[in-house]
Scaffold this active site. Sequence first.
Site, mmCIF file in Angstrom:
data_model
loop_
_atom_site.group_PDB
_atom_site.id
_atom_site.type_symbol
_atom_site.label_atom_id
_atom_site.label_comp_id
_atom_site.label_asym_id
_atom_site.label_seq_id
_atom_site.Cartn_x
_atom_site.Cartn_y
_atom_site.Cartn_z
ATOM 1 C CD GLU A 1 -2.989 -1.047 -0.074
ATOM 2 O OE1 GLU A 1 -2.889 -0.289 -0.811
ATOM 3 O OE2 GLU A 1 -3.424 -2.326 -0.055
HETATM 4 C C1 LIG Z 1 2.706 -9.674 0.642
HETATM 5 C C2 LIG Z 1 2.523 -8.570 -0.548
HETATM 6 C C3 LIG Z 1 1.270 -8.403 -0.641
HETATM 7 C C4 LIG Z 1 0.710 -7.299 -1.621
HETATM 8 N N1 LIG Z 1 -0.564 -7.195 -2.031
HETATM 9 C C5 LIG Z 1 -0.761 -6.326 -3.039
HETATM 10 C C6 LIG Z 1 -2.040 -6.094 -3.583
HETATM 11 O O1 LIG Z 1 -3.101 -6.901 -3.028
HETATM 12 N N2 LIG Z 1 -2.280 -5.636 -4.600
HETATM 13 C C7 LIG Z 1 -1.414 -5.000 -5.349
HETATM 14 O O2 LIG Z 1 -1.650 -4.377 -6.206
HETATM 15 N N3 LIG Z 1 -0.065 -4.995 -4.792
HETATM 16 C C8 LIG Z 1 0.239 -5.619 -3.541
HETATM 17 N N4 LIG Z 1 1.362 -5.388 -3.283
HETATM 18 C C9 LIG Z 1 2.564 -4.973 -3.977
HETATM 19 C C10 LIG Z 1 3.141 -3.689 -3.352
HETATM 20 O O3 LIG Z 1 2.173 -2.670 -3.065
HETATM 21 C C11 LIG Z 1 4.423 -3.118 -3.778
HETATM 22 O O4 LIG Z 1 5.307 -4.200 -3.409
HETATM 23 C C12 LIG Z 1 4.680 -1.932 -3.074
HETATM 24 O O5 LIG Z 1 3.972 -1.070 -3.498
HETATM 25 C C13 LIG Z 1 6.178 -1.677 -3.583
HETATM 26 O O6 LIG Z 1 6.353 -1.725 -4.754
HETATM 27 P P1 LIG Z 1 7.825 -2.700 -5.428
HETATM 28 O O7 LIG Z 1 7.735 -3.978 -4.559
HETATM 29 O O8 LIG Z 1 7.734 -2.683 -6.898
HETATM 30 O O9 LIG Z 1 8.834 -1.765 -4.758
HETATM 31 P P2 LIG Z 1 9.737 -0.482 -5.669
HETATM 32 O O10 LIG Z 1 8.724 0.327 -6.108
HETATM 33 O O11 LIG Z 1 10.678 -1.297 -6.495
HETATM 34 O O12 LIG Z 1 10.527 -0.114 -4.408
HETATM 35 C C14 LIG Z 1 11.879 -0.285 -3.664
HETATM 36 C C15 LIG Z 1 12.269 0.745 -3.074
HETATM 37 O O13 LIG Z 1 12.487 2.012 -3.734
HETATM 38 C C16 LIG Z 1 11.760 2.960 -3.004
HETATM 39 N N5 LIG Z 1 11.237 4.121 -4.139
HETATM 40 C C17 LIG Z 1 10.550 3.560 -5.150
HETATM 41 N N6 LIG Z 1 10.217 4.586 -5.971
HETATM 42 C C18 LIG Z 1 10.453 5.864 -5.079
HETATM 43 C C19 LIG Z 1 10.547 7.187 -5.161
HETATM 44 N N7 LIG Z 1 9.578 7.651 -6.216
HETATM 45 N N8 LIG Z 1 10.645 7.932 -4.383
HETATM 46 C C20 LIG Z 1 11.572 7.358 -3.328
HETATM 47 N N9 LIG Z 1 11.649 6.070 -3.289
HETATM 48 C C21 LIG Z 1 11.100 5.341 -3.934
HETATM 49 C C22 LIG Z 1 10.797 2.589 -2.329
HETATM 50 O O14 LIG Z 1 10.292 3.037 -1.190
HETATM 51 C C23 LIG Z 1 11.469 1.211 -1.892
HETATM 52 O O15 LIG Z 1 12.061 1.493 -0.730
HETATM 53 C C24 LIG Z 1 1.723 -6.699 -2.524
HETATM 54 C C25 LIG Z 1 3.145 -6.995 -2.121
HETATM 55 C C26 LIG Z 1 3.362 -8.043 -0.957
HETATM 56 C C27 LIG Z 1 5.007 -8.215 -0.980
#
Ligand SMILES: Cc1cc2nc3c(=O)[nH]c(=O)nc-3n(C[C@H](O)[C@H](O)[C@H](O)COP(=O)(O)OP(=O)(O)OC[C@H]3O[C@@H](n4cnc5c(N)ncnc54)[C@H](O)[C@@H]3O)c2cc1C
Length: 585
Positions: free
Chosen positions: A439
């Site tokens: 989220e």
């Molecule tokens: C168990 C689990 C359940 C989930 N459930 C759902 C669900 O029901 N529906 C759904 O749609 N998604 C779901 N997700 C996905 C989740 O919302 C994403 O994993 C999350 O939004 C982060 O995206 P990412 O993993 O691609 O990390 P990334 O976006 O790659 O981020 C990696 C790091 O970079 C930082 N970062 C990225 N962009 C920026 C920026 N612009 N400025 C500063 N820092 C930044 C982040 O803060 C983080 O520390 C789930 C994930 C997990 C692991």
Amino acid sequence: MDEYAAPVRDMRFVLENLVDVSALQRLPGYDEVGVDLILTVLDEAGKLARQALSPLNRKGDHQPAVWSEGYVTTTPGWKKAYTSFIEGGWNGLSSSPEFGGQGLPRLVSAMTSEIWNGANVAFGLCPMLTLGAVDALEWCASDELKEAYLPKLISGEWTGTMNLTEPQAGSDLAAVRTRAIPQGDGSYRLHGQKIFITYGEHDLTDNIIHLVLGRTPDAPPGVKGISLFVAPKVVQRDGQPDQVNDLACGSIEHKLGIHGSPTCTMDFGSGEGALAYLVGEENRGLEYMFVMMNSARFNVGLQGLGLSQRALQMATEYAAERRQGLAVGDSGPERSPIDHHPDVQRMLALMSSQTEAMRAVAAVVAAAMDTAAKHPEAPTRKAQQLFVDLMIPVVKGWMTETSQDITSLAVQVHGGMGYVEETGVAQLMRDARITTIYEGTTGIQALDLVGRKIARDQGSAARLLLADIRGVIELLAGAGDALNDLHGRLERATDDLEQAVAFVVERHPVRPRDVQAGSVPLLRLFGIVAGGWQLARSALAAQKSLQAEVDPEFHRRKIGTARFYALHILAQSSGLLQAATAGSL
Ligand SMILES: Cc1cc2nc3c(=O)[nH]c(=O)nc-3n(C[C@H](O)[C@H](O)[C@H](O)COP(=O)(O)OP(=O)(O)OC[C@H]3O[C@@H](n4cnc5c(N)ncnc54)[C@H](O)[C@@H]3O)c2cc1C
């Protein structure tokens, strides 16, 4: 390990002293919702949590959901618990009566959410996602879609999901690629892959309603070209047999925590495309999704709170039983329970004071959500919504980050028994770890806070809140010596927050990188000051109750908790201010 016990006594204190329940009762539809009724609901929720959900918590950890050929079987016992949950009417507690909900204030469902999350967070995720889908559909779907989906989502006969994330689109939803092809009859066909979808597939209900972000063929690039669709797992049309939609769960993840909650890869459209319907208007999907995300972000904050309360409960019980050494002042000959040692007392007080601060802040925000939704006067609705919008990233970011500290402290209180899996306390730490990631990561919450919520209105919403806090500081000034420490520390921390807000307002337009670099420390500063504000109000109320000789032990402890928080947590404000304003690397 004892089962979860809902903290109804503290919730009662919050209801009687920190939120104005009688003002909520004056809102349309809430006239019967007094403190007594809410407490009855909380007692009943506590029973279900203790008897049905808590006993499954470790089972979910040890026997996760299993995937086989596109289908997911949940942990044994999950389905029975889900049936009890929906039969009790818990799913639609605060949803609209027009579609079968019970129409209770969000304040009440926020408190019951804390209870579900404390008992079994992996289970609680399923109704949490359904509630997010309900909120989004209620707000922006056509009457036809509302009729088709809301009654069964609200009753819990079906569940809802939120399909945002794709392999290349995590925090950056502008990168969403799922294609939505119009069929000329008002429907669309979806093609694409979504990852990490919570409860994307399961065996709890016959149908699952997916809310999906996608792009129509001529949509503009970036966030302005994202639309929101609803795609059911099973398509039901009048006069036609039920049809399984062209969407499937390709696999589920093996992960650090929340093992009982299936995290699914969802493949849409391996054949003709998944039948879907547009929610609201094309290209406004992200705006609608924010409704769902705001609800979900608030609720993830409540996950942090629920897990913290459970960690506190386990640590308190263990520390009263485990005996080691002789605490200074104890005479023996038996060894002292470890909760006689000053450092263990400090750890327990860190846990309890922050947990109570979070509960109070969450309740005040939830009550503001109710007022923002229902108050007859537009200026009041607007002012409350401004406060809610400001606080959503704080509730999500600060409460989930704090839950990392609190669940870790619970492990520390247990010593080696915390590190091994036997006591179950390590599970809380593993389960809590996701809450700062999904989220929107804490980094993303902090960007929302400094960018959209502070810089965009030149800090005016934040300053309104600061003025409220200053009102409480004035009351503390006249409250006598017992609250002196609290007065001094809250005043200093509020000054620090005010400086941090001024820094954002001044620097964001010219050097946003500097502001972004300190945004997470600023979010934490914001959270601890908000917590201090509510604990100060708690201490003032407790002082009055003490004077009236009502439940002196409880209220004396409340004042002690607020004082401890001031000395140990609010005292961190100057360091956080430095980090918040240090600028970028
Ligand atoms: C168990 C689990 C359940 C989930 N459930 C759902 C669900 O029901 N529906 C759904 O749609 N998604 C779901 N997700 C996905 C989740 O919302 C994403 O994993 C999350 O939004 C982060 O995206 P990412 O993993 O691609 O990390 P990334 O976006 O790659 O981020 C990696 C790091 O970079 C930082 N970062 C990225 N962009 C920026 C920026 N612009 N400025 C500063 N820092 C930044 C982040 O803060 C983080 O520390 C789930 C994930 C997990 C692991």
